[in-house]
Motif scaffolding. Structure first.
Motif, PDB file in Angstrom:
ATOM      1  N   ALA A  13       2.343  10.844 -10.989  1.00  0.00           N
ATOM      2  CA  ALA A  13       1.458  11.964 -11.333  1.00  0.00           C
ATOM      3  C   ALA A  13       2.230  13.273 -11.357  1.00  0.00           C
ATOM      4  N   PHE A  14       3.174  13.422 -10.445  1.00  0.00           N
ATOM      5  CA  PHE A  14       4.008  14.624 -10.415  1.00  0.00           C
ATOM      6  C   PHE A  14       4.821  14.750 -11.702  1.00  0.00           C
ATOM      7  N   ARG A  30       7.537   4.559 -12.709  1.00  0.00           N
ATOM      8  CA  ARG A  30       6.969   3.243 -12.374  1.00  0.00           C
ATOM      9  C   ARG A  30       7.938   2.098 -12.641  1.00  0.00           C
ATOM     10  N   GLU A  31       8.726   2.210 -13.692  1.00  0.00           N
ATOM     11  CA  GLU A  31       9.605   1.097 -14.072  1.00  0.00           C
ATOM     12  C   GLU A  31      11.080   1.432 -13.917  1.00  0.00           C
ATOM     13  N   GLU A  65       0.824  -1.205   0.000  1.00  0.00           N
ATOM     14  CA  GLU A  65       0.000   0.000   0.000  1.00  0.00           C
ATOM     15  C   GLU A  65       0.861   1.258   0.000  1.00  0.00           C
ATOM     16  N   MET A  66       1.879   1.272   0.844  1.00  0.00           N
ATOM     17  CA  MET A  66       2.773   2.426   0.883  1.00  0.00           C
ATOM     18  C   MET A  66       3.510   2.577  -0.447  1.00  0.00           C
ATOM     19  N   ALA A  67       3.974   1.467  -1.014  1.00  0.00           N
ATOM     20  CA  ALA A  67       4.675   1.523  -2.288  1.00  0.00           C
ATOM     21  C   ALA A  67       3.783   2.080  -3.388  1.00  0.00           C
ATOM     22  N   GLU A  80       4.431   5.572  -5.356  1.00  0.00           N
ATOM     23  CA  GLU A  80       4.637   5.470  -6.796  1.00  0.00           C
ATOM     24  C   GLU A  80       3.615   6.287  -7.575  1.00  0.00           C
ATOM     25  N   ASN A  81       2.342   6.185  -7.210  1.00  0.00           N
ATOM     26  CA  ASN A  81       1.297   6.926  -7.926  1.00  0.00           C
ATOM     27  C   ASN A  81       1.484   8.436  -7.779  1.00  0.00           C
TER      28      ASN A  81
END
Length: 457
Positions: A168-169, A189-190, A157-159, A163-164
């Motif tokens: 988005a930033f 993301r990758e 959940e924290m990851a 990441e999201n």
């Protein structure tokens, strides 16, 4: 001309001709100045090398402000960074996006990189170029600067949240600057990284330029959208003005090194220990206090664990206690805590830091272990020497007089006399009469009276 004739008629004869010539000269000079070609454009330049931290971000933000105030044609930023604090990066990005002067980022020279947090800074520029042999990317939130993945350190959940938010930033910056938003999200993301030519093909940067001059020549005449509206760049053959960081910015950026923070804590420990064992020297204590302040200041610019700092302080406290207890155990535990504090000093899961995994931004064991052993060994040595000193007979004051030898300055009896012992004159008594000049030995001291016996030769 009619105005000039009217001026001459109204001006007194002696001054008419000189004033007329002066007026003509001023008019001709103004015409020449108006027709003269403008001077070379001026471009400000600043350099970011190393981590993006509180010091370097304050420097970049100030560069934008100084370029705006000076009315320069553009601000050129030479970039080579493995990443750094996300909060500091956001501050730089806000300054770039709100800049009234065009911001140009050049990733160079060859071998440089725009890693992790450096990706966001590059995307926020109006125009970006990279030197051949450079790379950009790897913006995935790598934890603790140690290579751990957020999912392994903080849970799924924290990851996902980290990441999201970061993706988005990156996307929002890329869209605002008209760059490849899909690649920006993928870089987060990758954790992908691409070389300069591939970055140009993907429209991550606009150009591959071998030098700053080549970049400025290419950018000349190109339109950009600033906070004040559209502007056309005039950067060919521009005069480049270097904007240097202030002393405080240099100091904060220079201190933001985990190994240096650890060494500062050790210097503080040694200085305080020496001051406690040698009161009144002042210099070691002053050095230790300054090192402690610098270490705490540097800790504010790094993801430092509070618990690790507490371990360092407890370790220092145990080493100081060893000087008074001399058990050996306290010194060993203090050295062990110094090692643990150094290993754990940099947070292994701080979502506010984004650094290229290849960057070794932590306190290396080759520094932690020898430093802790040297400091611990130094404290144990001082404790051992203190214990030896306490076992020695006291030589100062009255307690050091028994056993000392001297000579009788006058006949000594049970009624009294005078002797010379330890460089001083003393009143003395003896159970047996002692003639003047005879050698004596002190048996005991009562007040200011010595009880002596004659030394038989």
């Amino acid at each position: 001309m009619n105005l000039l004739s009217s001026f001459l008629r109204r001006t007194p004869r002696p001054w008419g001709r000189p004033l007329a010539l002066l007026l003509v000269a001023l008019c001709l000079g103004g015409s020449v100045l108006a027709a003269a070609p403008p001077g070379r454009p001026v471009v400000s330049r600043c350099t970011l090398e190393g981590m993006v931290d509180a010091g370097s971000s304050a420097y970049l933000i100030e560069c934008v402000q100084r370029a705006e105030e000076a009315g320069h044609a553009a601000l050129l930023v030479r970039l080579d960074t493995p990443g750094g604090s996300l909060e500091s990066t956001r501050a730089v990005v806000r300054a770039f996006l709100a800049s009234r002067v065009p911001v140009l980022v050049w990733v160079g020279p060859s071998g440089a990189r725009a890693g992790s947090a450096g990706v966001f800074i590059t995307l926020a520029s109006h125009l970006a170029a990279m030197a051949p042999g450079t790379n950009i990317g790897a913006a995935h939130p790598v934890v603790g600067l140690s290579g751990q993945d957020p999912e392994q350190a903080g849970g799924k959940e924290m990851a996902r949240k980290v990441e999201n938010d970061t993706a988005a930033f990156a996307e929002s910056i890329a869209r605002q600057r008209g760059r490849n938003a899909e690649w920006a999200a993928t870089a987060v993301r990758e954790s992908i990284s691409v070389p300069a030519d591939r970055a140009q093909e993907l429209h991550v940067v606009e150009q591959v330029a071998a030098s700053e001059e080549a970049f400025l020549a290419w950018a000349d005449g190109r339109p950009v959208e600033t906070a004040d509206g559209p502007k056309q760049l005039t950067t060919r053959e521009a005069q480049v003005v270097e904007l240097s960081p202030s002393l405080s910015q240099r100091l904060l950026h220079g201190l933001a090194q985990p190994a240096l923070v650890y060494l500062l804590f050790m210097v503080a420990a040694i200085g305080l220990v020496v001051e406690l064992t040698h009161p009144g020297v002042f210099a070691p204590g002053l050095v230790g206090l300054v090192a402690l302040v610098l270490a705490l200041l540097a800790s504010s610019a790094l993801p430092v664990r509070t618990g690790a700092v507490v371990l360092l302080f407890v370790g220092i406290g145990l080493l100081i206690a060893e000087l008074f207890v001399t058990s050996g155990l306290l010194g060993a535990c203090g050295a062990l805590l110094l090692v643990l504090g150094g290993v754990l000093l940099v947070d292994r899961f701080d979502p506010d830091w984004f650094v290229d995994p290849s960057a070794r931004v932590f306190v290396p064991l080759p520094i932690v272990l020898p430093t802790a052993l040297v400091v611990g060994g130094f404290a144990v040595f001082l404790a051992f020497r203190s214990a030896q000193t306490r076992r020695l007979p006291q030589l100062a004051g009255d307690a050091g007089l028994p056993g000392e030898q001297g000579s009788a300055l006058s006949p000594v009896s049970s009624e009294g006399g005078e002797v010379f012992v330890h460089g001083e004159h003393w009143r003395a008594v003896s159970a047996s009469p002692i003639p003047r000049g005879a050698p004596v030995v002190v048996r005991r001291v009562e007040g200011l009276t010595l009880y002596v016996d004659e030394v038989k030769t």
